[in-house]
Design a protein around this motif. Structure first.
Motif, mmCIF file in Angstrom:
data_model
loop_
_atom_site.group_PDB
_atom_site.id
_atom_site.type_symbol
_atom_site.label_atom_id
_atom_site.label_comp_id
_atom_site.label_asym_id
_atom_site.label_seq_id
_atom_site.Cartn_x
_atom_site.Cartn_y
_atom_site.Cartn_z
ATOM 1 N N ASP A 72 66.385 -87.281 52.317
ATOM 2 C CA ASP A 72 65.568 -86.471 52.105
ATOM 3 C C ASP A 72 65.058 -86.268 50.780
ATOM 4 O OD1 ASP A 72 67.698 -85.412 50.945
ATOM 5 O OD2 ASP A 72 67.875 -83.535 51.948
ATOM 6 N N GLU A 91 61.670 -87.814 50.532
ATOM 7 C CA GLU A 91 60.450 -87.070 51.142
ATOM 8 C C GLU A 91 59.992 -86.097 50.122
ATOM 9 O OE1 GLU A 91 61.231 -84.614 54.572
ATOM 10 O OE2 GLU A 91 61.660 -86.357 55.857
ATOM 11 N N THR A 92 61.006 -85.610 49.045
ATOM 12 C CA THR A 92 60.509 -84.735 48.155
ATOM 13 C C THR A 92 59.642 -85.560 47.100
ATOM 14 O OG1 THR A 92 62.523 -83.521 48.308
ATOM 15 C CG2 THR A 92 61.404 -83.316 46.289
ATOM 16 N N SER A 121 55.283 -85.714 46.015
ATOM 17 C CA SER A 121 54.742 -85.245 44.844
ATOM 18 C C SER A 121 53.823 -86.485 44.208
ATOM 19 C CB SER A 121 55.955 -85.250 43.601
ATOM 20 O OG SER A 121 56.571 -86.595 43.499
ATOM 21 N N HIS A 134 71.999 -87.333 45.571
ATOM 22 C CA HIS A 134 70.863 -87.808 46.418
ATOM 23 C C HIS A 134 71.037 -89.031 47.159
ATOM 24 C CE1 HIS A 134 68.786 -84.139 44.902
ATOM 25 N NE2 HIS A 134 69.090 -84.556 43.614
#
Length: 314
Positions: A57, A60-61, A65, A80
């Protein structure tokens, strides 16, 4: 923790719920910046949908951006990167023209034990055993608008989204019963996304938010049942653990996680989960007994094979 180093910036920002196409390079944080994966070398860019429950995930973050044409480098801590080996395994098999899940075949004996404990790539096995911080160099190639991708789904109002959820749920259930597990996961994920889009507008832990949370959890557990059939056991453990951490009274989450632990030979964890199942619902005694019998049989088989393997070595 994520450290960001932008290398090049060009066009417009990515929007949530958009399909994105990008190249990536993954490197270790050693002196040589050892490359683990490079989609340009493989010749196949990656495609995901922002907000579509992608395993890694943090990507995705990061992608949300970025701007089209931008190349950026990110340093990500182990919090992460722990699931990266699982993601990498699937991507490598797709690049090789193989089914990303069919390596988890049903075999007996020692072959079965190694299948459940190996991802099939030595470097990924090492990362799975000992997660490390990683550098990700991402190059955003394309961003589709949601209406380009699936207009009838993304253009729905909140009221329409809630109306379509039970339809998608029913379609997923039908596909599951027919044995079409991959297709069923897509229906469940689409329903979950509809719910989450509505839920973000509610105040956390209040009545309406909790009602939507319960609906999403039900669908997520159905999604996990498909993953069990697809033999994606570690992803089942991940999703059910997320539910358990937020809602420790959800019996089905413990039950499905226990079944996944059985499949990956996590004896103690499986026993703990099934014990919790009985605490929450004593009527599950027969099902738990059956699963524990399977676990005991497999552990005995594994122990015997270990004895045979090391016999005469010392």
């Amino acid at each position: 923790m994520v450290h960001i180093k932008a290398l090049q910036m060009l066009l417009s920002p990515t929007r949530a719920c958009s399909p994105v196409t990008f190249h990536f390079r993954t490197q270790l944080c050693d002196d040589d910046r050892t490359v683990i994966d490079d989609s340009k070398v493989a010749g196949t860019p990656m495609e995901i949908v922002i907000g579509n429950m992608f395993k890694l995930d943090v990507w995705e973050t990061l992608l949300a951006s970025m701007r089209i044409g931008e190349v950026a480098e990110f340093w990500c801590d182990t919090i992460h990167t722990g699931v990266y080996p699982l993601v990498s395994k699937s991507m490598r098999r797709i690049t090789e023209g193989k089914d990303p899940v069919d390596w988890h075949i049903h075999t007996c004996g020692m072959a079965n034990m190694f299948a459940y404990h190996s991802l099939g790539y030595d470097d990924l096995d090492e990362l799975m055993k000992e997660p490390k911080p990683l550098y990700f160099v991402l190059e955003l190639l394309r961003v589709q608008q949601p209406n380009e991708y699936n207009r009838e789904s993304w253009a729905l109002s909140d009221e329409e989204r809630l109306k379509v959820v039970p339809v998608l749920h029913g379609q997923g259930n039908k596909l599951y019963k027919q044995g079409h597990y991959q297709e069923a996961t897509q229906k469940y994920k689409e329903a979950i996304i509809c719910i989450k889009n509505v839920q973000t507008k509610e105040k956390a832990w209040e009545v309406q938010w909790m009602k939507l949370e319960k609906m999403a959890n039900t669908l997520t557990l159905n999604y996990c049942q498909c993953l069990l059939r697809m033999e994606e056991y570690y992803e089942v453990i991940e999703h059910t653990s997320d539910i358990i951490n937020q809602h420790p009274g959800v019996m089905k989450a413990f039950y499905l996680r226990g079944k996944a632990h059985v499949e990956v030979w996590d004896e103690a964890e499986a026993q703990q989960d099934f014990s919790r199942v009985l605490d929450l619902d004593p009527s599950m005694k027969k099902a738990v007994k059956k699963n524990l019998a399977v676990l005991n049989m497999r552990m005995e088989e594994k122990n015997q094979e270990d004895r045979d393997k090391y016999k005469g070595m010392f």
